[in-house]
Enzyme design. Sequence first.
Site, PDB file in Angstrom:
ATOM      1  N   SER A 155       4.478 -43.620  -3.174  1.00 16.87           N
ATOM      2  CA  SER A 155       5.028 -44.965  -3.012  1.00 16.87           C
ATOM      3  C   SER A 155       3.901 -45.919  -2.644  1.00 16.87           C
ATOM      4  CB  SER A 155       6.088 -44.991  -1.911  1.00 16.87           C
ATOM      5  OG  SER A 155       6.455 -46.328  -1.574  1.00 16.87           O
ATOM      6  N   TYR A 169       9.449 -42.518   6.094  1.00 16.16           N
ATOM      7  CA  TYR A 169       9.288 -42.527   4.645  1.00 16.16           C
ATOM      8  C   TYR A 169       7.865 -42.931   4.263  1.00 16.16           C
ATOM      9  CZ  TYR A 169       9.934 -43.846  -0.253  1.00 16.16           C
ATOM     10  OH  TYR A 169       9.802 -43.957  -1.626  1.00 16.16           O
TER      11      TYR A 169
END
Length: 274
Positions: A155, A169
């Site tokens: 990401s 995350y």
Amino acid sequence: MQMTPANLNDLTGKVALVTGGSSGIGRMATEGLAAAGARVLICSRKADACEAVATEINAMGLPGTVEGFAGDVATEAGIEALVAQVKKRTDKLHILMNNAGRTWGAPLGEHPYAAWDKLLSLNVTGMFHLTQLLVPMLEASATQDDPARIINTGSVMGEIPKGTATYSYAVSKGAVHHMTRVLSNDLAPRYITVNAIAPGPFVSKMTAFAIGTEEGQAEAAKGVPLGRVGRDEDIAGTVQFLCGRGAAYISGAVIPLSGGMQSKAQGSLFNQDL
């Protein structure tokens, strides 16, 4: 097959496994792989969702095919069962896309202790354990000229400190990026490339709370230098490239798919408009 510029992304005869392949980025990648001619195995915790997606993509008349089944990457037993399923379905594996993941959001001071364990067990530990169990199948299908491919879904939040309220995350994706580099170093002598993609905002079930509407997408696009959120073809095309012969010499890379977010900086060094 003789390689030409026209067929560098041809994946005919290749077998791929995409975890979390029934939705979001996994679904986008699966369609791209099937469009390039691959036989794609997709799994998630919900077998019916994977079977439905396989039926939908197979109805498109693409050169490749898709098969869906249940597979859980969040536990050791689930991973071992998934590997057994893959071995039942094929004796060859050319491509592994580690895409299964989850997210969690909570403000600083309220982020639960348990959330870290639950999230890292899937996003990092599960990804590594599945990869090491499938390395023998990948190595058996690899050659120096056409290595086997591993693609990890990271990401942009693993690259830049934009993980506000998604601490576990963001940290997990930073770990995925470094794991990609470490595995690339170790697996290159076995003719297996390992790369990661680092997406920015893409519309999916995971991001629907923020960009599931046109208004949300327009708001998110304000923070993207290229001025839009990601599209299906951005994922599909990049995955086709990373799995094709044109990327046979690339390993250990984290490919930014964030419209330039990974390089964005505010203002100039001397606070002057240039």
